[in-house]
Enzyme design. Sequence first.
Site, short mmCIF file in Angstrom:
data_model
loop_
_atom_site.label_atom_id
_atom_site.label_comp_id
_atom_site.label_asym_id
_atom_site.label_seq_id
_atom_site.Cartn_x
_atom_site.Cartn_y
_atom_site.Cartn_z
CE1 TYR A 274 11.73 31.62 3.92
CE2 TYR A 274 12.08 29.25 3.70
CZ TYR A 274 11.78 30.48 3.13
OH TYR A 274 11.55 30.57 1.79
CG MET B 179 8.95 23.33 -1.12
SD MET B 179 7.97 24.29 -2.28
CE MET B 179 6.71 24.95 -1.21
CE LYS C 80 -0.45 -0.54 4.97
NZ LYS C 80 -1.23 -1.22 6.02
C1 LIG Z 1 -0.34 -2.18 6.57
C2 LIG Z 1 -0.83 -3.49 7.03
C3 LIG Z 1 0.07 -4.53 7.28
C4 LIG Z 1 1.57 -4.35 7.21
O1 LIG Z 1 2.03 -3.66 8.35
P1 LIG Z 1 3.61 -3.49 8.63
O2 LIG Z 1 3.66 -2.95 10.00
O3 LIG Z 1 4.11 -2.52 7.61
O4 LIG Z 1 4.20 -4.83 8.46
C5 LIG Z 1 -0.45 -5.77 7.61
N1 LIG Z 1 -1.79 -5.97 7.70
C6 LIG Z 1 -2.68 -4.99 7.47
C7 LIG Z 1 -4.14 -5.27 7.59
C8 LIG Z 1 -2.24 -3.72 7.14
O5 LIG Z 1 -3.12 -2.74 6.92
#
Ligand SMILES: *Cc1c(COP(=O)(O)O)cnc(C)c1O
Length: 357
Positions: free
Chosen positions: A254, A302, A35
């Site tokens: 800044y 930035m 993800k």
């Molecule tokens: C993001 C996620 C993981 C992975 O988590 P990590 O801590 O990056 O290993 C596993 N299961 C679910 C349901 C997740 O949303």
Amino acid sequence: MLRTATAIIDLEALSSNYRLVQTMSPNSKILAVLKANGYGHGLARIANALPAADAFGVARIDEALALRAAGIVKPIVLLEGFFAETDIDILAVNNLQTIVHNTQQLDAIINANLEKPLKVWLKIDTGMHRLGINPEQLAHFYRALSASKNVQQPIVLMSHLGCADEKGNLATSKQIALFNKLTDDLSIEKSLANSAGVLAWPESHYQWVRPGLLLYGVSPLPTGVAVDGILPVMTLQSSLIAIREINAGEAVGYGGAWVSDKKTTIGVVAIGYGDGYPRHASNGTPILINGRRVPLIGRVSMDMITVDLGNDKTDDVGDIATLWGKELPVEEIAEFATTIPYELLCNITRRVHIQLA
Ligand SMILES: *Cc1c(COP(=O)(O)O)cnc(C)c1O
């Protein structure tokens, strides 16, 4: 040519971390979590570099469709399920698997008119209280899904750990015990472990582990708890674009937020929050230049940051600065920015060049 902000991605390190997960959970299949653009490393790039993975996990249907568009044919699981009833047809057409964690999703699946049944992972809340059905609802959901012609049998049972990064935390033992109690008499596939579960809770592995962060070579455990053998996949670099002398009492950046207490040499590095370097990195955050750690000074802009090179410097414009990676753990930088390594990796912006190691 000066190097502008560049994330160097080491796919050999990724493979090596994958093999390490295999040795840690030898009896489990691996759902590699991709993800948020593969935690900032590139969605399709990471998927293509994990040919041994048994499945991929994403959080949004768009991420799953991007993987399919890139030619990825492996099982893909939507870790938060689908959000709209109309998504069901898209799941079926693209052969995507979904988590079910609420009544709306259950009803939508049961009432759909599908040509091919969907693979479903039923998520139970065992104590994190974010997503998942309540334990009392399990019998109802399990029966309804098992009886539906729209569901591929058998389903998978899963839950998620809220505190697995704390070794020995009782909340995790309780979650595992409850998951066992609820699912013991169902001999179907089960899944509980994220990266921290893989590392610290072998009794949470079951038939499927779901590592994310660990695959990218970053530890989910508190800094100081060593994880042997993992290799950072991303190294973030840029270069020095200016070197300036300043006197004691002069301010830099800044707000004039940092004032030198001595005559010194400062360096300007071409990276900033526009690239994903954290604006809240505090003074003293280490940056690696010519093999030594120099401190960040002044506010992060930035497009630039400033560092104190000290007085005996031999650095030149064009020298490479490493912000995190192999010799400078992103876990450490996250502490200086009062955040977690997950956020730093995900926040890498489109402006950053990607280069394969
Ligand atoms: C993001 C996620 C993981 C992975 O988590 P990590 O801590 O990056 O290993 C596993 N299961 C679910 C349901 C997740 O949303």
